[in-house]
Design a protein around this motif. Structure first.
Motif, PDB file in Angstrom:
ATOM      1  N   ALA A 154      44.785 -32.795  -6.871  1.00 20.20           N
ATOM      2  CA  ALA A 154      45.497 -33.089  -8.110  1.00 20.20           C
ATOM      3  C   ALA A 154      44.773 -34.225  -8.814  1.00 20.20           C
ATOM      4  N   LEU A 155      44.449 -34.012 -10.093  1.00 21.99           N
ATOM      5  CA  LEU A 155      43.722 -35.015 -10.864  1.00 21.99           C
ATOM      6  C   LEU A 155      44.648 -35.574 -11.935  1.00 21.99           C
ATOM      7  N   ALA A 156      44.933 -36.854 -11.821  1.00 21.71           N
ATOM      8  CA  ALA A 156      45.890 -37.492 -12.722  1.00 21.71           C
ATOM      9  C   ALA A 156      45.187 -38.302 -13.804  1.00 21.71           C
ATOM     10  N   SER A 157      45.667 -38.156 -15.024  1.00 17.52           N
ATOM     11  CA  SER A 157      45.096 -38.887 -16.159  1.00 17.52           C
ATOM     12  C   SER A 157      45.909 -40.121 -16.532  1.00 17.52           C
ATOM     13  N   SER A 158      47.055 -40.298 -15.903  1.00 19.34           N
ATOM     14  CA  SER A 158      47.883 -41.464 -16.215  1.00 19.34           C
ATOM     15  C   SER A 158      48.631 -41.922 -14.966  1.00 19.34           C
ATOM     16  N   HIS A 159      49.193 -43.105 -15.059  1.00 18.21           N
ATOM     17  CA  HIS A 159      49.974 -43.662 -13.948  1.00 18.21           C
ATOM     18  C   HIS A 159      51.145 -42.744 -13.593  1.00 18.21           C
ATOM     19  N   ASP A 160      51.919 -42.342 -14.604  1.00 17.69           N
ATOM     20  CA  ASP A 160      53.081 -41.485 -14.362  1.00 17.69           C
ATOM     21  C   ASP A 160      52.671 -40.143 -13.761  1.00 17.69           C
ATOM     22  N   GLU A 161      51.580 -39.601 -14.247  1.00 14.02           N
ATOM     23  CA  GLU A 161      51.085 -38.329 -13.722  1.00 14.02           C
ATOM     24  C   GLU A 161      50.647 -38.487 -12.262  1.00 14.02           C
ATOM     25  N   PHE A 162      50.030 -39.614 -11.933  1.00 17.03           N
ATOM     26  CA  PHE A 162      49.609 -39.881 -10.556  1.00 17.03           C
ATOM     27  C   PHE A 162      50.830 -39.883  -9.632  1.00 17.03           C
ATOM     28  N   LEU A 163      51.898 -40.551 -10.054  1.00 16.33           N
ATOM     29  CA  LEU A 163      53.127 -40.601  -9.248  1.00 16.33           C
ATOM     30  C   LEU A 163      53.746 -39.214  -9.098  1.00 16.33           C
ATOM     31  N   GLU A 164      53.790 -38.465 -10.192  1.00 13.69           N
ATOM     32  CA  GLU A 164      54.358 -37.114 -10.167  1.00 13.69           C
ATOM     33  C   GLU A 164      53.568 -36.201  -9.240  1.00 13.69           C
ATOM     34  N   MET A 165      52.267 -36.274  -9.318  1.00 13.69           N
ATOM     35  CA  MET A 165      51.412 -35.425  -8.476  1.00 13.69           C
ATOM     36  C   MET A 165      51.502 -35.823  -7.009  1.00 13.69           C
ATOM     37  N   THR A 166      51.667 -37.101  -6.759  1.00 13.85           N
ATOM     38  CA  THR A 166      51.836 -37.556  -5.372  1.00 13.85           C
ATOM     39  C   THR A 166      53.138 -37.025  -4.797  1.00 13.85           C
ATOM     40  N   ALA A 167      54.196 -37.056  -5.595  1.00 14.05           N
ATOM     41  CA  ALA A 167      55.485 -36.511  -5.141  1.00 14.05           C
ATOM     42  C   ALA A 167      55.353 -35.021  -4.819  1.00 14.05           C
ATOM     43  N   ARG A 168      54.650 -34.280  -5.663  1.00 16.22           N
ATOM     44  CA  ARG A 168      54.437 -32.850  -5.412  1.00 16.22           C
ATOM     45  C   ARG A 168      53.595 -32.631  -4.160  1.00 16.22           C
ATOM     46  N   ALA A 169      52.574 -33.466  -3.983  1.00 16.45           N
ATOM     47  CA  ALA A 169      51.696 -33.326  -2.816  1.00 16.45           C
ATOM     48  C   ALA A 169      52.467 -33.560  -1.513  1.00 16.45           C
ATOM     49  N   LEU A 170      53.430 -34.452  -1.556  1.00 19.83           N
ATOM     50  CA  LEU A 170      54.242 -34.712  -0.359  1.00 19.83           C
ATOM     51  C   LEU A 170      55.049 -33.481   0.057  1.00 19.83           C
ATOM     52  N   GLU A 171      55.250 -32.557  -0.866  1.00 17.03           N
ATOM     53  CA  GLU A 171      56.020 -31.342  -0.583  1.00 17.03           C
ATOM     54  C   GLU A 171      55.150 -30.205  -0.038  1.00 17.03           C
ATOM     55  N   GLU A 172      53.821 -30.387  -0.044  1.00 16.98           N
ATOM     56  CA  GLU A 172      52.946 -29.316   0.442  1.00 16.98           C
ATOM     57  C   GLU A 172      53.202 -29.042   1.917  1.00 16.98           C
TER      58      GLU A 172
END
Length: 168
Positions: free
Chosen positions: A91-109
């Motif tokens: 997951a490639l994040a372009s912003s702080h909020d996107e980084f947090l959102e993508m991390t939350a999704r990654a935790l669900e993998e």
């Protein structure tokens, strides 16, 4: 992520971490020997590459990405040109909020997600033996070529002289 432990490993460069150090769930391990990294990596649920975007990171192909892929675990990174080709694997994040959102999704993998096998394949394709072979082949190719260095003013003089030659 107040209910998660966030473990940061490695040196820091020109970044103030005092706000992170104050958080009870953040652990800064600092620089570690290469031999310690596999054990630390296997304890992660998600692997992060939280680089600050600047001219250096814009030109960086982070080695840790391939090390993370070896584990198969999800990777969340600051958006970097060199990682765009792996967008389906990280997951490639372009912003702080996107980084947090993508991390939350990654935790669900899920641990049995097939993308983990593809990540391991990328790691295998980019191991140091293969990279060395590619570099050695490129150097051998360059070594077999011949180059002539000519100063620009000399080249202009040669072109001018050639234009004055009589044509047969």
């Amino acid at each position: 992520f107040p209910s998660a432990s966030i473990v940061l490993v490695g040196g820091t460069f020109d970044v103030d971490l005092s706000r992170l150090e104050a958080l009870p769930n953040v652990v800064l391990l600092g620089q570690r020997s290469y031999g310690e990294i596999p054990e630390i990596l296997w304890s992660f649920d998600v692997c992060l590459i939280p680089f600050v975007r600047n001219a250096i990171t814009e030109a960086t192909d982070p080695v840790k990405f391939y090390e993370y892929c070896y584990s198969g675990k999800p990777v969340v990174s600051t958006e970097m040109p060199e990682l765009r080709r792996f967008a389906g694997l990280c997951a490639l994040a372009s912003s702080h909020d996107e980084f947090l959102e993508m991390t939350a999704r990654a935790l669900e993998e899920r641990p049995d997600d097939p993308v983990r096998i593809r990540r391991r394949s990328v790691a295998a394709e980019n191991d140091w033996d293969r990279r060395y072979g590619q570099i050695a082949a490129a150097l051998a190719d360059v070594e077999n070529r011949r180059y002539v260095a000519v100063e620009h003013s000399v080249l202009e003089s040669l072109e001018h002289s050639a234009s004055e030659l009589p044509l047969a």
